[in-house]
Design an enzyme around this catalytic site. Structure first.
Site, PDB file in Angstrom:
ATOM      1  CG  ASP A 173      -0.023   9.173   0.920  1.00 39.30           C
ATOM      2  OD1 ASP A 173      -0.090   7.984   1.256  1.00 39.30           O
ATOM      3  OD2 ASP A 173      -0.716  10.071   1.433  1.00 39.30           O
ATOM      4  CG  HIS A 186      -2.029  -1.013   1.100  1.00 38.89           C
ATOM      5  ND1 HIS A 186      -3.344  -0.684   0.828  1.00 38.89           N
ATOM      6  CD2 HIS A 186      -2.010  -2.362   1.199  1.00 38.89           C
ATOM      7  CE1 HIS A 186      -4.067  -1.782   0.772  1.00 38.89           C
ATOM      8  NE2 HIS A 186      -3.287  -2.819   1.006  1.00 38.89           N
TER       9      HIS A 186
HETATM   10  C1  GDG Z   1      -2.252   3.656   3.338  1.00 38.90           C
HETATM   11  C2  GDG Z   1      -1.231   4.381   2.440  1.00 38.90           C
HETATM   12  C3  GDG Z   1      -2.887   4.360   0.568  1.00 38.90           C
HETATM   13  C4  GDG Z   1      -9.288   9.451   7.765  1.00 38.90           C
HETATM   14  N1  GDG Z   1      -9.698  10.047   8.911  1.00 38.90           N
HETATM   15  C5  GDG Z   1     -10.806   9.411   9.286  1.00 38.90           C
HETATM   16  C6  GDG Z   1     -11.086   8.426   8.339  1.00 38.90           C
HETATM   17  N2  GDG Z   1     -10.145   8.486   7.417  1.00 38.90           N
HETATM   18  C7  GDG Z   1     -10.119   7.643   6.214  1.00 38.90           C
HETATM   19  C8  GDG Z   1     -10.087   8.453   4.955  1.00 38.90           C
HETATM   20  C9  GDG Z   1      -9.467   7.456   3.990  1.00 38.90           C
HETATM   21  C10 GDG Z   1      -8.506   6.692   4.874  1.00 38.90           C
HETATM   22  O1  GDG Z   1      -8.918   6.868   6.208  1.00 38.90           O
HETATM   23  C11 GDG Z   1      -7.075   7.210   4.767  1.00 38.90           C
HETATM   24  O2  GDG Z   1      -6.509   6.710   3.604  1.00 38.90           O
HETATM   25  P1  GDG Z   1      -5.178   7.275   2.952  1.00 38.90           P
HETATM   26  O3  GDG Z   1      -5.010   6.626   1.636  1.00 38.90           O
HETATM   27  O4  GDG Z   1      -5.280   8.737   2.848  1.00 38.90           O
HETATM   28  O5  GDG Z   1      -3.971   6.987   3.958  1.00 38.90           O
HETATM   29  P2  GDG Z   1      -3.256   5.836   4.868  1.00 38.90           P
HETATM   30  O6  GDG Z   1      -4.030   5.557   6.090  1.00 38.90           O
HETATM   31  O7  GDG Z   1      -1.868   6.342   5.072  1.00 38.90           O
HETATM   32  O8  GDG Z   1      -3.224   4.503   3.989  1.00 38.90           O
HETATM   33  C12 GDG Z   1      -1.937   5.229   1.392  1.00 38.90           C
HETATM   34  C13 GDG Z   1      -3.793   3.544   1.491  1.00 38.90           C
HETATM   35  O9  GDG Z   1      -3.050   2.806   2.454  1.00 38.90           O
HETATM   36  C14 GDG Z   1      -4.652   2.568   0.699  1.00 38.90           C
HETATM   37  O10 GDG Z   1      -3.870   1.739  -0.092  1.00 38.90           O
HETATM   38  O11 GDG Z   1      -3.694   5.197  -0.238  1.00 38.90           O
HETATM   39  O12 GDG Z   1      -0.989   5.826   0.515  1.00 38.90           O
HETATM   40  O13 GDG Z   1      -0.357   5.193   3.233  1.00 38.90           O
HETATM   41  O14 GDG Z   1     -10.419   6.575   3.489  1.00 38.90           O
HETATM   42  O15 GDG Z   1     -11.369   8.887   4.620  1.00 38.90           O
HETATM   43  N3  GDG Z   1     -12.161   7.628   8.405  1.00 38.90           N
HETATM   44  C15 GDG Z   1     -12.997   7.796   9.460  1.00 38.90           C
HETATM   45  N4  GDG Z   1     -12.787   8.747  10.420  1.00 38.90           N
HETATM   46  C16 GDG Z   1     -11.722   9.583  10.386  1.00 38.90           C
HETATM   47  O16 GDG Z   1     -11.551  10.452  11.246  1.00 38.90           O
HETATM   48  N5  GDG Z   1     -14.072   7.008   9.557  1.00 38.90           N
END
Ligand code: GDG
Length: 480
Positions: free
Chosen positions: A364, A155
């Site tokens: 990222d 990821h």
């Molecule tokens: C890893 C990789 C890759 C955030 N705050 C809350 C919340 N979120 C949700 C967002 C989004 C998810 O969490 C975060 O996803 P990201 O992709 O931005 O980041 P990582 O956690 O670092 O994920 C990344 C990912 O894996 C998938 O392959 O894209 O690059 O680092 O969906 O909306 N959800 C809730 N409450 C919050 O306060 N419910």
């Protein structure tokens, strides 16, 4: 049809109050649509750790989870996973630490998890392993005689070999990744970096083209599978939440100011300090924007036991405090910085009400928030996404305002441009990005990966290069 067994470090049972990160969101989507077994850590640390997996069933998914001991949490999770691999794979060499004992713990946890997974496996399973916590898991399973198809999806980014070389055990780790049948990455540049590392570790003849690696006559397929979102679901969530009390309350709180929003796990890779500084610069160089815009940054805490996360937290508190202290008015707080979780739908509603979305990580793998921001918009009056070129999502979302997250002035200029972009241009950019989101949505991500994993290598053209020539080259290398 084969049963899917997903393995990830963190398994999260669907219940209220859980704020899943990106990986969990993606895996949950795959598991919900296909059913199967989801195996991994339950997030608990206890001594002694659970001797056997705890099993729960919800809908069509079986969850089997283990806890970690406090030593494993310190050495495997906070240590090798989050102070060695995470900074290294995101190119934060300053934060990179290596300790033999932590690597030993990493291998031991992979061994322990493999042993507990074994009795749960069935003859028709395909195993889908997620992320950097389990790079050696296929090796451990193979050593116990498992011959089922095993795939790995990374990821996070995969670093260039010149950075990877600082890790003393990099060759061993790469080698163990070649016990998977399929290794998937978010972007082409991650795949290229992996293949470059394989060439160094196993010799140039082991790779040809970009679809496979030949290891002792066996084909390990590789590919690019950009993770996406469920576009329709995000749109529905955003529409529904917009009418709900939390969104209405947020809108009332803005008292007519235009919203710029950021939503990120609190992590130094997300570039929040630079973002706060860019906003400060924007307000300084465009005084007319003061008291007209409000920036809400939602940043739920993560990995707070790891020193680097405590440090970034305190730096952010100071930066937000300074900006607010300098620029706030009696009726205006420039940055509203919230370290808390919100339900996913509420976040989508917030995003729909934001004329500007800020997604500026320093590095990222993909970044799902960028994709969610686009999906959540009103197509007839969409907001503008400011997106880091160093997020995997920038490869697909080419119509975002792309910025270098280290360039404070460049980001401040992008904020000015975003708030003033004509509606016609916003619509045209949004339409194009929405098409990209639909091409690579979350269903495409898991179905492409799993279809490939379920097919024998010969059927897919993996390792389509001259296998015999490669074997000759590797024999020649051994004798040279
Ligand atoms: C890893 C990789 C890759 C955030 N705050 C809350 C919340 N979120 C949700 C967002 C989004 C998810 O969490 C975060 O996803 P990201 O992709 O931005 O980041 P990582 O956690 O670092 O994920 C990344 C990912 O894996 C998938 O392959 O894209 O690059 O680092 O969906 O909306 N959800 C809730 N409450 C919050 O306060 N419910």
């Amino acid at each position: 049809m084969s049963r899917i067994v997903a393995v990830s470090n963190r398994v999260m049972l669907p219940r209220r109050g859980n704020a899943p990160g990106g990986l969990v969101v993606g895996v949950l989507a795959a598991m919900k649509s296909r059913g199967g077994l989801w195996f991994g850590w339950n997030g608990e640390v206890e001594d002694p750790c659970t001797p056997e997996p705890t099993v729960h069933r919800r809908d069509n998914v079986t969850y089997a989870t283990l806890s970690l001991s406090s030593e494993e949490s310190r050495d495997y999770y906070q240590g090798f996973c989050n102070s060695t691999l995470w900074p290294l794979f995101h190119y934060f060499l300053d934060g990179f630490r290596f300790h033999d004992a932590q690597y030993e713990s990493y291998l031991a946890v992979n061994r322990r998890f493999a042993q507990h997974l074994l009795p749960l496996l069935r003859a028709d399973d395909v195993i889908w392993v997620h992320d950097y916590h389990f790079l050696p898991l296929a090796r451990q399973l193979r050593q116990s005689g498992v011959q089922l198809p095993i795939g790995m999806f990374l990821h996070i980014p995969f670093p260039h070999i010149d950075s990877l070389r600082v890790l003393p055990v990099h060759a061993e780790l790469i080698d163990s990744m070649l016990d998977f049948d399929l290794v998937g990455f978010q972007t082409q540049s991650d795949l290229d970096a992996f293949l470059a590392a394989v060439r160094v570790v196993r010799g140039p003849g082991s790779v040809a083209g970009d679809d496979g690696v030949l290891v002792n006559g066996r084909c390990v397929r590789v590919g690019v599978f950009p993770i996406g979102v469920d576009v329709d679901l995000v749109q529905q969530e955003a529409l529904l939440a917009q009418r709900g009390e939390p969104c209405q309350r947020m809108i009332r709180g803005l008292i007519g100011k235009r919203l710029m929003i950021g939503v990120d796990r609190l992590d130094y890779s997300k570039g929040l300090v630079q973002r706060f500084k860019a906003y400060e610069q924007f307000l300084e160089s465009h005084p007319q924007a003061r008291n007209r815009v409000t920036y809400i940054q939602i940043a739920p805490l993560s990995r707070s036991d790891v020193h680097a996360y405590a440090a970034i937290r305190s730096e952010l508190e100071q930066t937000a405090g300074r900006v607010n202290g300098r620029l706030a008015e009696t009726d205006w707080t420039p940055i509203r910085y919230l370290n808390r979780n919100f339900p996913h739908g509420t976040l989508m509603g917030f995003m729909r009400n934001a004329p500007v979305g800020l997604v500026t990580p320093l590095r990222d793998g993909m970044n799902l928030v960028a994709k969610e921001f686009i999906a959540a918009q009103d197509p007839s009056d969409p907001g503008v996404l400011i997106l880091s070129t160093l997020a995997g999502a920038a490869r697909e979302l080419t119509e975002a305002l792309q910025v270098n997250p280290y360039d404070i002035r460049g980001m401040a200029d992008a904020m000015e441009r975003a708030f003033n972009m004509p509606r016609e241009e916003r619509i045209q950019r949004h339409e194009s990005m929405l098409r990209a989101l639909r091409r690579n949505d979350v269903a495409a991500w898991h179905s492409r990966f799993l279809e490939l994993l379920c097919q024998p290598a010969a059927a897919t053209g993996g390792c389509s290069f001259d296998a015999e020539a490669s074997r000759r080259a590797s024999r020649a290398r051994r004798w040279s």
